[in-house]
Design an enzyme around this catalytic site. Structure first.
Site, mmCIF file in Angstrom:
data_model
loop_
_atom_site.group_PDB
_atom_site.id
_atom_site.type_symbol
_atom_site.label_atom_id
_atom_site.label_comp_id
_atom_site.label_asym_id
_atom_site.label_seq_id
_atom_site.Cartn_x
_atom_site.Cartn_y
_atom_site.Cartn_z
ATOM 1 N N ALA A 1 0.844 -1.212 0.000
ATOM 2 C CA ALA A 1 0.000 0.000 0.000
ATOM 3 C C ALA A 1 0.873 1.253 0.000
ATOM 4 C CB ALA A 1 -0.896 -0.007 1.229
ATOM 5 N N GLY B 1 0.614 -5.162 0.982
ATOM 6 C CA GLY B 1 -0.516 -5.323 0.065
ATOM 7 C C GLY B 1 -0.107 -5.963 -1.251
ATOM 8 N N GLU C 1 -0.288 -9.513 -0.527
ATOM 9 C CA GLU C 1 -1.706 -9.890 -0.449
ATOM 10 C C GLU C 1 -2.319 -10.027 -1.843
ATOM 11 O OE1 GLU C 1 -4.092 -8.414 3.065
ATOM 12 O OE2 GLU C 1 -2.675 -6.767 2.770
ATOM 13 N N GLU D 1 3.180 -4.804 8.201
ATOM 14 C CA GLU D 1 2.070 -3.966 8.688
ATOM 15 C C GLU D 1 2.048 -3.705 10.188
ATOM 16 O OE1 GLU D 1 1.762 -6.234 6.323
ATOM 17 O OE2 GLU D 1 0.409 -5.537 4.756
HETATM 18 N N1 COA Z 1 4.484 3.523 -0.390
HETATM 19 C C1 COA Z 1 4.911 4.645 -0.998
HETATM 20 N N2 COA Z 1 6.150 4.775 -1.522
HETATM 21 C C2 COA Z 1 6.976 3.716 -1.429
HETATM 22 C C3 COA Z 1 6.593 2.513 -0.815
HETATM 23 C C4 COA Z 1 5.266 2.447 -0.284
HETATM 24 N N3 COA Z 1 4.803 1.325 0.287
HETATM 25 N N4 COA Z 1 7.620 1.659 -0.858
HETATM 26 C C5 COA Z 1 8.614 2.286 -1.499
HETATM 27 N N5 COA Z 1 8.243 3.525 -1.845
HETATM 28 C C6 COA Z 1 9.026 4.543 -2.558
HETATM 29 C C7 COA Z 1 10.115 5.121 -1.681
HETATM 30 O O1 COA Z 1 9.624 6.171 -0.893
HETATM 31 C C8 COA Z 1 11.101 5.564 -2.721
HETATM 32 O O2 COA Z 1 10.634 6.772 -3.294
HETATM 33 P P1 COA Z 1 11.679 7.991 -3.602
HETATM 34 O O3 COA Z 1 12.713 7.415 -4.523
HETATM 35 O O4 COA Z 1 10.825 9.035 -4.215
HETATM 36 O O5 COA Z 1 12.241 8.355 -2.269
HETATM 37 C C9 COA Z 1 11.009 4.492 -3.788
HETATM 38 O O6 COA Z 1 9.727 3.903 -3.607
HETATM 39 C C10 COA Z 1 12.059 3.425 -3.663
HETATM 40 O O7 COA Z 1 12.001 2.877 -2.369
HETATM 41 P P2 COA Z 1 13.282 2.648 -1.433
HETATM 42 O O8 COA Z 1 12.815 2.570 -0.017
HETATM 43 O O9 COA Z 1 14.314 3.676 -1.754
HETATM 44 O O10 COA Z 1 13.778 1.227 -1.951
HETATM 45 P P3 COA Z 1 14.642 0.154 -1.139
HETATM 46 O O11 COA Z 1 15.035 -0.879 -2.120
HETATM 47 O O12 COA Z 1 15.716 0.815 -0.359
HETATM 48 O O13 COA Z 1 13.635 -0.491 -0.068
HETATM 49 C C11 COA Z 1 11.565 -1.516 0.657
HETATM 50 C C12 COA Z 1 12.568 -1.306 -0.494
HETATM 51 C C13 COA Z 1 10.376 -2.279 0.088
HETATM 52 C C14 COA Z 1 12.214 -2.355 1.768
HETATM 53 C C15 COA Z 1 11.147 -0.159 1.233
HETATM 54 O O14 COA Z 1 10.807 0.706 0.157
HETATM 55 C C16 COA Z 1 9.962 -0.220 2.166
HETATM 56 O O15 COA Z 1 10.100 -0.674 3.295
HETATM 57 N N6 COA Z 1 8.803 0.271 1.704
HETATM 58 C C17 COA Z 1 7.598 0.374 2.518
HETATM 59 C C18 COA Z 1 6.951 -0.968 2.663
HETATM 60 C C19 COA Z 1 5.660 -0.842 3.404
HETATM 61 O O16 COA Z 1 5.625 -0.486 4.578
HETATM 62 N N7 COA Z 1 4.549 -1.108 2.698
HETATM 63 C C20 COA Z 1 3.238 -0.931 3.234
HETATM 64 C C21 COA Z 1 2.790 -2.159 3.837
HETATM 65 S S1 COA Z 1 1.039 -2.363 3.578
#
Ligand code: COA
Length: 260
Positions: free
Chosen positions: A64, A109, A112, A132
């Site tokens: 999400a 998500g 999911e 989450e």
């Molecule tokens: N929602 C919105 N933006 C997101 C996102 C999310 N769930 N996951 C990643 N992004 C964005 C980041 O903000 C970043 O944007 P930017 O370049 O404009 O700063 C871009 O996507 C790349 O993400 P980044 O975190 O730099 O990549 P990474 O390889 O270092 O890490 C993850 C990957 C998946 C571990 C990390 O992005 C993360 O933890 N994301 C959130 C996961 C989450 O909590 N999801 C919701 C659960 S329902």
């Protein structure tokens, strides 16, 4: 609606849906979910015989869009769930076989969404995680239900409570994914599998899918009834009759040949 965030492409009888927000790791914003809902009712998809879902860029999906949480109110969340929150159920309810082709991150998500597919094919680069509870929420798109069905209660709790990142090999070991491929071949393999499935008799396959999905939610007696009713509906179709005729006459001639 921004339809560019979900690609729809036909490859023969197979429809490939692609999450297209690669700069945000295909985070599932309201716009993506709205486009996905629309793609699911598009003609390209509705007339296809199998569906593959994949992500563009370096991830399947990071889940999400967390930036949208900040503006959310209880009213807006309710409106969201009424409008597009059922999109994963819509995906799960497709009568065609569905396959998620997963590479890179498959988080929250996104995971999911993949659980709503019939099969999950992971590239060796795939990484799975349900983060989450650490941010004060829970998987809420059918994930807790589907995980328990797929993996059992303890494994589901491990993924949700411990939030550990697991790789493709571990995902295969616990039954989260059905196949692991190497070298970025998840999409190709998913399309190959989907193409094979698309050649099978569509009614039989869709009733088999419905019966198996309903079975998990039914008593044994209800499950057996569903199976028998599905069989009765299929056995009298011209396809089934001619397939049985071909089988029987083939057997008769080969039996005749061997006894001669
Ligand atoms: N929602 C919105 N933006 C997101 C996102 C999310 N769930 N996951 C990643 N992004 C964005 C980041 O903000 C970043 O944007 P930017 O370049 O404009 O700063 C871009 O996507 C790349 O993400 P980044 O975190 O730099 O990549 P990474 O390889 O270092 O890490 C993850 C990957 C998946 C571990 C990390 O992005 C993360 O933890 N994301 C959130 C996961 C989450 O909590 N999801 C919701 C659960 S329902």
């Amino acid at each position: 609606m921004d339809s560019s965030v979900v690609g729809i492409e036909r490859r023969g009888a197979v429809c490939v849906l692609t999450l297209r927000r690669p700069d945000k790791l295909n985070a599932l914003s309201y716009a993506v979910e709205e486009a996905l809902a629309s793609a699911l009712s598009s003609e390209e998809l509705q007339t296809s015989r199998a569906v593959v879902i994949a992500g563009e860029g370096r991830a399947f999906s990071a889940g999400a869009d967390v930036t949208e949480f900040r503006e959310a109110t209880p009213e807006s969340m309710l409106a969201y769930y009424r409008a597009t929150g059922a999109v994963y159920e819509q995906f799960a309810a497709l009568s065609q076989p569905t396959i998620a082709a997963i590479h890179g991150w498959c988080v929250g998500g996104g995971l999911e969404l993949s659980l709503a597919a019939d099969f999950r094919i992971a590239d060796e680069s795939a990484r799975f995680k349900l983060p989450e509870v650490a941010i004060g929420i829970i998987p809420s798109s059918g994930g807790t239900h589907r995980l328990v069905r797929l993996l059992g209660t303890a494994r589901a709790k491990e993924l949700v409570f411990l939030r550990e990142r697991i790789d493709a090999a571990e995902a295969f070991r616990i039954g989260l994914v059905t196949e692991v491929v190497s070298g970025g071949a998840a999409l190709d393999r998913a399309v190959e599998l989907a193409t094979g499935l698309a050649e099978l008799p569509a009614h039989a396959l869709s009733l088999a899918k419905e019966a198996i999905d309903a079975m998990a939610e039914s008593s044994r007696d209800a499950g057996l009834l569903i199976e028998r009713v599905a069989y009765a509906a299929l056995a009298q179709t011209p396809y089934a009759k001619s397939a049985v005729d071909a089988f029987v006459s083939g057997q008769t001639s080969s039996e005749g040949g061997s006894s001669a």
